[in-house]
Write a protein that holds these residues in place. Structure first.
Motif, PDB file in Angstrom:
ATOM      1  N   SER A  64       1.052  -1.280  -0.017  1.00  0.00           N
ATOM      2  CA  SER A  64      -0.285   0.039   0.069  1.00  0.00           C
ATOM      3  C   SER A  64       0.869   1.202   0.020  1.00  0.00           C
ATOM      4  O   SER A  64       0.074   2.365  -0.197  1.00  0.00           O
ATOM      5  N   ASP A  65       2.320   1.003   0.288  1.00  0.00           N
ATOM      6  CA  ASP A  65       3.103   2.370   0.061  1.00  0.00           C
ATOM      7  C   ASP A  65       3.465   2.540  -1.067  1.00  0.00           C
ATOM      8  O   ASP A  65       4.232   3.492  -1.244  1.00  0.00           O
ATOM      9  N   LEU A  66       3.265   1.688  -2.199  1.00  0.00           N
ATOM     10  CA  LEU A  66       3.842   2.105  -3.374  1.00  0.00           C
ATOM     11  C   LEU A  66       3.006   3.177  -3.942  1.00  0.00           C
ATOM     12  O   LEU A  66       1.938   3.067  -4.017  1.00  0.00           O
ATOM     13  N   ALA A  67       3.697   4.081  -4.732  1.00  0.00           N
ATOM     14  CA  ALA A  67       3.141   5.375  -5.376  1.00  0.00           C
ATOM     15  C   ALA A  67       2.903   5.086  -6.786  1.00  0.00           C
ATOM     16  O   ALA A  67       3.687   5.401  -7.614  1.00  0.00           O
ATOM     17  N   ALA A  68       1.532   4.629  -7.106  1.00  0.00           N
ATOM     18  CA  ALA A  68       1.218   4.765  -8.590  1.00  0.00           C
ATOM     19  C   ALA A  68       2.356   4.127  -9.550  1.00  0.00           C
ATOM     20  O   ALA A  68       2.784   4.958 -10.485  1.00  0.00           O
ATOM     21  N   PRO A  69       2.818   2.872  -9.109  1.00  0.00           N
ATOM     22  CA  PRO A  69       3.598   2.417 -10.227  1.00  0.00           C
ATOM     23  C   PRO A  69       3.240   1.831 -11.639  1.00  0.00           C
ATOM     24  O   PRO A  69       2.134   1.585 -11.782  1.00  0.00           O
ATOM     25  N   ASP A  70       4.109   1.951 -12.674  1.00  0.00           N
ATOM     26  CA  ASP A  70       3.849   1.475 -14.105  1.00  0.00           C
ATOM     27  C   ASP A  70       3.932   0.030 -14.109  1.00  0.00           C
ATOM     28  O   ASP A  70       2.930  -0.581 -14.737  1.00  0.00           O
ATOM     29  N   LEU A  71       4.606  -0.554 -13.401  1.00  0.00           N
ATOM     30  CA  LEU A  71       4.867  -2.142 -13.521  1.00  0.00           C
ATOM     31  C   LEU A  71       5.159  -2.435 -12.095  1.00  0.00           C
ATOM     32  O   LEU A  71       6.004  -1.979 -11.311  1.00  0.00           O
ATOM     33  N   ILE A  72       4.623  -3.854 -11.815  1.00  0.00           N
ATOM     34  CA  ILE A  72       4.917  -4.296 -10.272  1.00  0.00           C
ATOM     35  C   ILE A  72       5.461  -5.656 -10.568  1.00  0.00           C
ATOM     36  O   ILE A  72       4.663  -6.431 -11.573  1.00  0.00           O
ATOM     37  N   VAL A  73       6.642  -5.979 -10.179  1.00  0.00           N
ATOM     38  CA  VAL A  73       7.327  -7.256 -10.340  1.00  0.00           C
ATOM     39  C   VAL A  73       7.083  -7.838  -8.868  1.00  0.00           C
ATOM     40  O   VAL A  73       7.293  -7.561  -7.900  1.00  0.00           O
ATOM     41  N   VAL A  74       6.552  -9.295  -9.302  1.00  0.00           N
ATOM     42  CA  VAL A  74       6.365  -9.854  -8.049  1.00  0.00           C
ATOM     43  C   VAL A  74       7.298 -11.176  -7.897  1.00  0.00           C
ATOM     44  O   VAL A  74       7.620 -11.839  -8.694  1.00  0.00           O
ATOM     45  N   ALA A  75       8.167 -11.035  -6.832  1.00  0.00           N
ATOM     46  CA  ALA A  75       9.292 -12.062  -6.484  1.00  0.00           C
ATOM     47  C   ALA A  75       9.452 -12.486  -5.164  1.00  0.00           C
ATOM     48  O   ALA A  75      10.454 -12.680  -4.814  1.00  0.00           O
ATOM     49  N   VAL A  76       8.154 -13.025  -4.644  1.00  0.00           N
ATOM     50  CA  VAL A  76       8.021 -13.839  -3.291  1.00  0.00           C
ATOM     51  C   VAL A  76       7.925 -15.129  -3.387  1.00  0.00           C
ATOM     52  O   VAL A  76       7.736 -15.678  -4.788  1.00  0.00           O
ATOM     53  N   LYS A  77       8.036 -15.932  -2.466  1.00  0.00           N
ATOM     54  CA  LYS A  77       8.048 -17.144  -2.451  1.00  0.00           C
ATOM     55  C   LYS A  77       6.446 -17.543  -2.807  1.00  0.00           C
ATOM     56  O   LYS A  77       5.548 -16.862  -2.457  1.00  0.00           O
ATOM     57  N   LEU A  78       6.073 -18.771  -3.419  1.00  0.00           N
ATOM     58  CA  LEU A  78       4.943 -19.002  -4.153  1.00  0.00           C
ATOM     59  C   LEU A  78       3.743 -18.897  -3.040  1.00  0.00           C
ATOM     60  O   LEU A  78       2.701 -18.706  -3.440  1.00  0.00           O
ATOM     61  N   TRP A  79       4.049 -19.585  -1.755  1.00  0.00           N
ATOM     62  CA  TRP A  79       2.812 -19.411  -0.883  1.00  0.00           C
ATOM     63  C   TRP A  79       2.402 -18.006  -0.541  1.00  0.00           C
ATOM     64  O   TRP A  79       1.385 -17.992   0.158  1.00  0.00           O
ATOM     65  N   ASP A  80       3.235 -17.120  -0.856  1.00  0.00           N
ATOM     66  CA  ASP A  80       2.656 -15.914  -0.413  1.00  0.00           C
ATOM     67  C   ASP A  80       1.963 -15.313  -1.616  1.00  0.00           C
ATOM     68  O   ASP A  80       1.424 -13.934  -1.379  1.00  0.00           O
ATOM     69  N   THR A  81       1.969 -15.797  -2.763  1.00  0.00           N
ATOM     70  CA  THR A  81       1.125 -15.285  -3.977  1.00  0.00           C
ATOM     71  C   THR A  81      -0.494 -14.737  -3.610  1.00  0.00           C
ATOM     72  O   THR A  81      -0.636 -13.710  -4.072  1.00  0.00           O
ATOM     73  N   GLU A  82      -0.965 -15.371  -3.157  1.00  0.00           N
ATOM     74  CA  GLU A  82      -2.731 -15.265  -2.965  1.00  0.00           C
ATOM     75  C   GLU A  82      -2.574 -13.998  -2.155  1.00  0.00           C
ATOM     76  O   GLU A  82      -3.452 -13.050  -2.640  1.00  0.00           O
ATOM     77  N   ASP A  83      -1.954 -13.705  -1.011  1.00  0.00           N
ATOM     78  CA  ASP A  83      -1.775 -12.650  -0.111  1.00  0.00           C
ATOM     79  C   ASP A  83      -1.310 -11.255  -0.998  1.00  0.00           C
ATOM     80  O   ASP A  83      -1.984 -10.207  -0.825  1.00  0.00           O
TER      81      ASP A  83
END
Length: 310
Positions: A64-83
């Motif tokens: 929620s602290d991200l300020a209007a990004p153009d692109l978001i890269v998801v690079a967390v462990k797979l079990w965190d994907t849903e959250d």
């Protein structure tokens, strides 16, 4: 570009640092001791291609602290994907593109449960990197590659812009004309490497050099090919043999992140790798006895060292 990196580990930390060094406005979302160390000293990336340091103000504790990004890269462990997907929904609905460079073939399905379908790019990363200590990421070797693309197989302005930014940052990058196939091609190798090095508890040199474990490696990968083809992915029937030959070119000491997690007593992604192959095989009527056996063998360790939990 304004880029948000969810997860500042080996993948997110390395590629995010490269993009930031090239002048993009990169903000990392991290947590725990890693977050605290980056806030105090910045993020340090050590690489044979040149060390990098990202300043401490480039990290935040929450999506929620991200300020209007153009692109978001998801690079967390797979079990965190849903959250993570739930938290990303407002940003994606506001126009941000989302690309996951996680492992597995179900990651974008999970993202798609919460995000607009048009917001999601498919992506694959190729790198060996890890958090050496809080605030420090180490890149092993010189391989550092990203492949991404639209699921409709068309080259979009956003994918072209991201490619341009990656190339400007010195990242080996490419747009795929069939990203689903690209993801599955990596999945074949990834499952083979992860399953065998973890089950055997040895690096790839031992696995490929012993008749029984070499047969296991080939069979595990062949089952992944069979499942992918049953899902309609255009994998070559002999692709497992191609990947086995590729394994023969790897450094003998190379292992998998899942094997490293197993040795450290950490939680494993086995349910998203061999476990996912076995589950998809059951859904599609494809036999996957080798992957099911690996998933069962590693199941006591799926949540971490069972001795530590006792």
């Amino acid at each position: 570009m304004r880029i948000g990196i969810i997860g500042a580990g080996g993948v997110g930390g390395y590629f995010g640092a490269r993009l930031a060094t090239a002048g993009d406005e990169v903000t990392f979302v991290a947590r725990g001791r890693h977050l605290a160390a980056i806030r105090e000293h910045g993020l340090t990336v050590r690489s044979p291609l040149g060390d990098m340091r990202v300043p401490s103000d480039a990290v935040v504790p929450s999506i929620s602290d991200l300020a209007a990004p153009d692109l978001i890269v998801v690079a967390v462990k797979l079990w965190d994907t849903e959250d993570v997907a739930r938290q990303l929904a407002p940003l994606a609905e506001g126009g941000a593109a989302v690309v996951s460079f996680q492992n597995g073939v179900r990651k974008d399905t999970v993202l798609g449960r919460h995000l607009p379908a048009g917001s999601i790019l498919g992506g694959v990363s190729y790198i060996s990197a890890f958090i050496e200590e809080p605030g420090v990421v180490v890149h092993n070797g010189t391989l550092q590659r990203l492949v991404f693309g639209e699921y409709d197989r068309k080259e979009s302005p956003r994918s072209r812009l991201f490619l341009d930014r990656c190339l400007a940052a010195g990242i080996d990058a490419e747009i795929s004309g069939d990203i689903e196939r690209t993801i599955w091609e990596k999945f074949v190798f990834l499952v083979g490497l992860s399953a065998t090095t973890s089950a055997v508890r040895q690096p790839i040199g031992v696995v490929r050099g012993t008749a029984g474990s070499r047969s296991l490696l080939r069979d595990v990968m062949h089952e992944v090919v069979d499942v992918g083809r049953a899902k309609g992915v255009a994998l070559d029937p002999g692709f497992a043999d191609d990947r086995l030959a590729f394994c023969d070119t790897l450094p003998a000491t190379m292992s998998s992140s899942m094997h490293n997690d197993l040795l450290r007593g950490n939680r494993l992604e086995v349910g998203w790798l061999s476990g996912a192959v076995a589950d998809l095989g059951a859904e599609l009527g494809v036999a996957t006895p080798r992957n099911r056996a690996v998933a069962d063998i590693l199941s006591p360790y799926a949540l971490g060292d069972p001795a530590a939990a006792a």
